[in-house]
Design a protein around this motif. Structure first.
Motif, PDB file in Angstrom:
ATOM      1  N   CYS A 298       0.823  -1.198   0.000  1.00  0.00           N
ATOM      2  CA  CYS A 298       0.000   0.000   0.000  1.00  0.00           C
ATOM      3  C   CYS A 298       0.860   1.251   0.000  1.00  0.00           C
ATOM      4  CB  CYS A 298      -0.903   0.000   1.220  1.00  0.00           C
ATOM      5  SG  CYS A 298      -2.277  -1.156   1.064  1.00  0.00           S
ATOM      6  N   SER A 299       1.914   1.238   0.819  1.00  0.00           N
ATOM      7  CA  SER A 299       2.687   2.471   0.940  1.00  0.00           C
ATOM      8  C   SER A 299       3.978   2.366   0.141  1.00  0.00           C
ATOM      9  CB  SER A 299       2.976   2.761   2.411  1.00  0.00           C
ATOM     10  OG  SER A 299       3.257   1.575   3.109  1.00  0.00           O
TER      11      SER A 299
ATOM     12  N   ALA B 260      -5.735 -12.023  -0.135  1.00  0.00           N
ATOM     13  CA  ALA B 260      -5.123 -11.164   0.869  1.00  0.00           C
ATOM     14  C   ALA B 260      -5.701 -11.509   2.235  1.00  0.00           C
ATOM     15  CB  ALA B 260      -5.408  -9.701   0.541  1.00  0.00           C
TER      16      ALA B 260
ATOM     17  N   THR C 213     -10.088   6.140   0.517  1.00  0.00           N
ATOM     18  CA  THR C 213      -8.766   5.935  -0.083  1.00  0.00           C
ATOM     19  C   THR C 213      -8.853   4.972  -1.267  1.00  0.00           C
ATOM     20  OG1 THR C 213      -7.655   6.339   2.017  1.00  0.00           O
ATOM     21  CG2 THR C 213      -6.426   5.070   0.393  1.00  0.00           C
ATOM     22  N   LEU C 214      -9.619   3.923  -1.097  1.00  0.00           N
ATOM     23  CA  LEU C 214      -9.755   2.954  -2.195  1.00  0.00           C
ATOM     24  C   LEU C 214     -10.537   3.548  -3.368  1.00  0.00           C
ATOM     25  CD1 LEU C 214     -10.529  -0.442  -0.401  1.00  0.00           C
ATOM     26  CD2 LEU C 214      -8.333   0.423  -1.232  1.00  0.00           C
TER      27      LEU C 214
ATOM     28  N   VAL D  13      -8.205   5.655  -5.476  1.00  0.00           N
ATOM     29  CA  VAL D  13      -7.050   5.054  -6.139  1.00  0.00           C
ATOM     30  C   VAL D  13      -7.274   5.013  -7.655  1.00  0.00           C
ATOM     31  CG1 VAL D  13      -5.746   2.927  -6.444  1.00  0.00           C
ATOM     32  CG2 VAL D  13      -6.388   3.634  -4.164  1.00  0.00           C
TER      33      VAL D  13
ATOM     34  N   ARG E 104     -11.041   0.012  -6.966  1.00  0.00           N
ATOM     35  CA  ARG E 104     -10.505  -0.917  -5.963  1.00  0.00           C
ATOM     36  C   ARG E 104     -11.491  -1.170  -4.824  1.00  0.00           C
ATOM     37  NH1 ARG E 104      -5.394  -2.397  -7.641  1.00  0.00           N
ATOM     38  NH2 ARG E 104      -6.030  -4.427  -6.931  1.00  0.00           N
TER      39      ARG E 104
ATOM     40  N   GLU F 168      -9.791  -8.054  -2.159  1.00  0.00           N
ATOM     41  CA  GLU F 168      -8.418  -8.145  -1.665  1.00  0.00           C
ATOM     42  C   GLU F 168      -7.896  -6.799  -1.188  1.00  0.00           C
ATOM     43  OE1 GLU F 168      -6.004 -10.400  -4.361  1.00  0.00           O
ATOM     44  OE2 GLU F 168      -7.251 -12.179  -4.110  1.00  0.00           O
ATOM     45  N   CYS F 169      -8.641  -5.731  -1.430  1.00  0.00           N
ATOM     46  CA  CYS F 169      -8.338  -4.426  -0.833  1.00  0.00           C
ATOM     47  C   CYS F 169      -9.324  -4.149   0.308  1.00  0.00           C
ATOM     48  CB  CYS F 169      -8.462  -3.302  -1.869  1.00  0.00           C
ATOM     49  SG  CYS F 169      -7.514  -3.553  -3.380  1.00  0.00           S
TER      50      CYS F 169
ATOM     51  N   CYS G  78      -9.081  -5.109   4.304  1.00  0.00           N
ATOM     52  CA  CYS G  78      -8.390  -4.332   5.333  1.00  0.00           C
ATOM     53  C   CYS G  78      -8.881  -2.891   5.412  1.00  0.00           C
ATOM     54  CB  CYS G  78      -6.892  -4.282   5.054  1.00  0.00           C
ATOM     55  SG  CYS G  78      -6.059  -5.855   5.222  1.00  0.00           S
ATOM     56  N   HIS G  79      -9.702  -2.475   4.485  1.00  0.00           N
ATOM     57  CA  HIS G  79     -10.113  -1.065   4.447  1.00  0.00           C
ATOM     58  C   HIS G  79     -11.567  -0.870   4.880  1.00  0.00           C
ATOM     59  CE1 HIS G  79      -6.631   1.044   2.331  1.00  0.00           C
ATOM     60  NE2 HIS G  79      -6.246  -0.223   2.295  1.00  0.00           N
TER      61      HIS G  79
ATOM     62  N   CYS H 212      -3.210  -6.278   9.698  1.00  0.00           N
ATOM     63  CA  CYS H 212      -3.422  -5.422   8.518  1.00  0.00           C
ATOM     64  C   CYS H 212      -2.139  -4.698   8.123  1.00  0.00           C
ATOM     65  CB  CYS H 212      -4.503  -4.384   8.792  1.00  0.00           C
ATOM     66  SG  CYS H 212      -6.151  -5.093   8.987  1.00  0.00           S
ATOM     67  N   HIS H 213      -1.425  -4.201   9.114  1.00  0.00           N
ATOM     68  CA  HIS H 213      -0.174  -3.492   8.827  1.00  0.00           C
ATOM     69  C   HIS H 213       0.932  -4.517   8.614  1.00  0.00           C
ATOM     70  CE1 HIS H 213      -1.351   0.733   9.876  1.00  0.00           C
ATOM     71  NE2 HIS H 213      -2.367   0.058  10.380  1.00  0.00           N
ATOM     72  N   ASP H 214       0.778  -5.315   7.594  1.00  0.00           N
ATOM     73  CA  ASP H 214       1.775  -6.370   7.383  1.00  0.00           C
ATOM     74  C   ASP H 214       2.919  -5.850   6.529  1.00  0.00           C
ATOM     75  OD1 ASP H 214       0.731  -6.309   4.821  1.00  0.00           O
ATOM     76  OD2 ASP H 214      -0.352  -8.199   5.022  1.00  0.00           O
TER      77      ASP H 214
ATOM     78  N   ASN I 192       1.868  -4.365   3.183  1.00  0.00           N
ATOM     79  CA  ASN I 192       1.001  -3.200   3.089  1.00  0.00           C
ATOM     80  C   ASN I 192       1.453  -2.016   3.917  1.00  0.00           C
ATOM     81  OD1 ASN I 192      -1.262  -4.152   1.303  1.00  0.00           O
ATOM     82  ND2 ASN I 192      -1.143  -5.801   2.795  1.00  0.00           N
ATOM     83  N   ASP I 193       2.403  -2.211   4.771  1.00  0.00           N
ATOM     84  CA  ASP I 193       2.953  -1.083   5.516  1.00  0.00           C
ATOM     85  C   ASP I 193       4.450  -1.311   5.695  1.00  0.00           C
ATOM     86  OD1 ASP I 193       3.535   1.056   7.082  1.00  0.00           O
ATOM     87  OD2 ASP I 193       1.984   0.695   8.584  1.00  0.00           O
TER      88      ASP I 193
END
Ligand code: HEC
Ligand code: HEC
Ligand code: HEC
Ligand code: HEC
Length: 551
Positions: A102-103, A141, A432-433, A436, A442, A447-448, A451-452, A527-529, A532-533
């Motif tokens: 993600c980032s 995901a 945010t999605l 995008v 998204r 798969e998005c 976590c959102h 989520c912050h895996d 993705n982070d």
């Protein structure tokens, strides 16, 4: 540059050269195939346009000139002359169509891979590409079931076709989707890239006209011919999820393949073995079958080694996981009989050097496919195809099953926690999605979404924007679990306790606190895996969302 003509032509191997039959296995597939064909046709014309350089066309680069003159980072291909062939090698994409994560900084993705290949072509290097396989994912995901796996495989294969890949192997990850399905849907209807595998016994009767044991390719712009074969090594055979697969003895198979290649009317100048197996298995093959100049094998780790393993004048390469890296084997003719080719190797990290230039977005062949992919997720309501399991809180008290109610409901009694949350990025995670681009849509991609939003994949959790608007974004219940029982019976201490598994004990010691925070940290990483982070540090993240009531 003319890209519409196929830059490569397979030359016949053991399988008959009859026209590919157009049989399809299901009506749904026919529709999908037609859409895909249409997209590809569009993309092909788009490709031609995209390839028209924005700058005046580049002059052919003389041999001694370095590629840095073009859009390649200066760190790449130092001291390389123009090779007689640049053999591009990829492997183990594991379902990552797009840059992983993600980032920023993100790496990999088919779009950047395409840009990289294009930049090699811009400096007039003859390019051929092969992939070892493990293209699809084994699960979605955050351990979602593999609902989108097949679709992602098909779009990946179409993207590889746009990139003029010659051949791809297959392995454990393909078998997790059912070889029968994916070969029937892609390979049966698309001659390129060819799915090559030599050691599945009865491949021709099990998957008629869908695989080839080997193939020799002529590559445009060079008089080098490339022979490609692939086998599934012992270590992977046992992991193949298809119980009907039987494997022929690898040594016998490789001997036969090499003999058949040697007997072909137009011989290969370079022989490539795609080995679905470990580095150790590759080394054995390299020793026993020195006719293979290049062996591509699996990486045990995410990060590949930048140096190939060299055995005499041959090399073994592996390119890591998730499509973040790609390998380039520089092939140089020597004119010597004893050692006709010399090989160089460069590992390329697909980082932001290979972003699509703004002027190339509109007609980018891979971006078009990705837009098509997310549009199909939306159109076919892929969010609706996921089932719903039970959240642990929905199993905690027999007969008492809480449902999700949304964060607004918590505001009344927990206004300070609500304030903190409302001002955090969690409260905008859905938007945010929506925002995008490249590709867009998204918010229709589970798969998005997983976590959102709140509770996707659990009973009464997020389904879609229309049916569950209150469960958009990462909300209170993303962390605390479904809250209806607590809201209805807020005085009930059992539910209060269940809502906060991280509640400090009275007179908590420093050690207990560290241990408790460690548990919170692990939870966030759900989520912050690492994908993705990339920059995740609990000490930095937690203060931004912590919401103690100040007891
Ligand atoms: C009608 C008032 C009310 C509503 C609505 C409410 N709560 Fe509570 N909640 C309480 C009370 C009272 C407690 C116990 C006292 C305390 O710890 O704040 C509590 C406790 C909690 C705790 C445990 C705190 C601890 O450490 O013991 C959590 C977590 C929690 N609520 C989350 C939520 C969430 C999430 C929502 C919305 C889904 C929500 N609450 C809605 C009144 C409410
Ligand atoms: C359900 C998945 C999920 C869980 C669990 C989760 N987060 Fe997040 N978090 C996200 C998402 C998604 C974003 C990005 C929101 C956006 O920018 O749209 C995010 C963003 C953040 C941000 C903002 C990052 C920035 O750039 O400033 C912080 C801080 C954060 N989370 C902290 C945490 C902490 C601490 C935990 C554990 C207590 C946690 N998160 C648990 C999904 C989650
Ligand atoms: C495993 C959980 C997870 C999944 C799956 C996930 N995200 Fe995220 N996403 C996060 C977290 C955590 C953050 C916050 C990361 C940060 O602050 O650096 C985030 C942040 C983002 C951001 C904001 C990045 C920024 O720099 O502000 C975007 C955009 C995003 N995600 C898009 C997506 C898309 C598109 C998908 C699907 C392909 C997706 N996410 C899937 C967890 C996830
Ligand atoms: C990113 C995950 C996350 C989100 C989102 C979140 N919480 Fe929490 N919450 C936690 C964690 C972890 C703790 C316990 C940590 C601690 O003790 O400091 C906690 C503690 C609490 C407590 C007890 C605090 C105390 O000091 O007694 C309450 C009440 C609470 N949350 C309510 C809410 C409400 C209401 C929302 C939404 C407005 C919310 N939380 C959103 C993770 C989250």
């Amino acid at each position: 540059m003319q890209m519409d003509d196929r830059s490569t032509q397979p030359q016949g191997s053991a399988a008959p050269q009859s026209r590919r039959s157009r049989t399809v296995r299901s009506v749904t597939f026919t529709v999908a195939a037609l859409t895909l064909c249409l997209v590809s046709a569009l993309a092909a014309t788009g490709l031609a346009r995209m390839l028209r350089p924005a700058q005046p066309p580049l002059e052919p680069v003389p041999n001694e000139q370095k590629p840095q003159a073009a859009r390649l980072p200066a760190s790449l291909f130092r001291n390389w002359k123009k090779p007689d062939l640049a053999l591009v090698v990829s492997a183990q994409q594991h379902g990552y169509l797009l840059p992983c994560g993600c980032s920023r900084p993100q790496k990999g993705g088919l779009e950047r891979r395409c840009n990289f290949l294009q930049r090699l072509k811009e400096i007039n290097w003859p390019v051929a590409a092969v992939d070892l396989g493990d293209i699809p994912q084994r699960h979605g995901a955050k351990d979602l079931p593999n609902v989108q796996g097949k679709l992602k495989y098909l779009y990946s294969m179409h993207a590889l076709r746009e990139m003029r890949y010659l051949a791809v192997g297959l392995g454990e990850y393909e078998s997790a989707l059912s070889l029968f399905d994916i070969l029937g849907e892609y390979a049966l209807n698309n001659p390129a890239p060819r799915v090559v595998v030599a050691n599945i016994a009865d491949a021709e009767s099990k998957f008629p006209e869908q695989t080839r044991p080997w193939e020799i390719y002529e590559v445009a712009g060079t008089n080098l011919r490339v022979g490609v074969t692939s086998i599934i090594g012992k270590s992977v055979q046992s992991k193949m999820l298809d119980p009907n697969l039987k494997f022929a003895d690898n040594r016998t198979v490789l001997k036969r393949v090499l003999q058949e290649m040697a007997d072909a009317p137009k011989k290969a100048d370079l022989r490539v073995l795609l080995l679905q197996g470990s580095k150790e298995e590759a080394e054995l093959c390299a020793r026993d079958f020195p006719a293979f100049n290049v062996i591509v094998c699996l990486s045990a780790e995410d990060e590949p080694s930048s140096e190939p393993k060299r055995i005499d004048d041959r090399i073994i390469v592996a390119t890591g996981h998730k499509g973040r890296y790609i390998g380039v084997v520089g092939v140089y003719r020597t004119g010597e009989r004893a050692k006709p080719v010399e090989l160089k190797y460069q590992l390329v990290s697909l980082d932001e050097d290979f972003l699509t230039a703004p002027g190339e977005v509109a007609n980018h062949p891979v971006l078009k496919l990705m837009e098509q992919y997310t549009a199909q997720l939306k159109k076919d309501d892929y969010l609706g195809k996921y089932g719903a399991g039970k959240h642990p809180l929905q199993l905690a008290v027999p007969g008492d099953v809480p449902v999700y109610v949304g964060s607004e409901k918590c505001k009344k009694c927990h206004d300070s926690a609500f304030e903190v949350w409302k001002n955090s990025k969690h409260a905008h995670a859905y938007q945010t999605l929506v925002d995008v681009k490249q590709p867009s849509n998204r918010q229709y991609d589970a798969e998005c979404i997983v976590c959102h939003t709140v509770g996707f994949g659990y009973e009464s959790g997020f389904r879609n924007e229309r049916n569950t608007p209150k469960l958009k974004d990462v909300g209170c219940e993303s962390c605390h679990g479904p809250g209806s029982k607590h809201v209805a019976d807020w005085n009930n201490e059992k539910w209060q306790a269940l809502m906060n598994p991280w509640k400090p004990k009275e007179n908590e010691t420093a050690r207990e606190k560290t241990e408790r925070m460690h548990r919170v940290d692990k939870f966030c990483q759900g989520c912050h895996d690492i994908d993705n982070d990339v920059h995740y540090k609990f000490e930095e993240r937690w203060p931004k969302v912590a919401h103690p009531t100040g007891k």
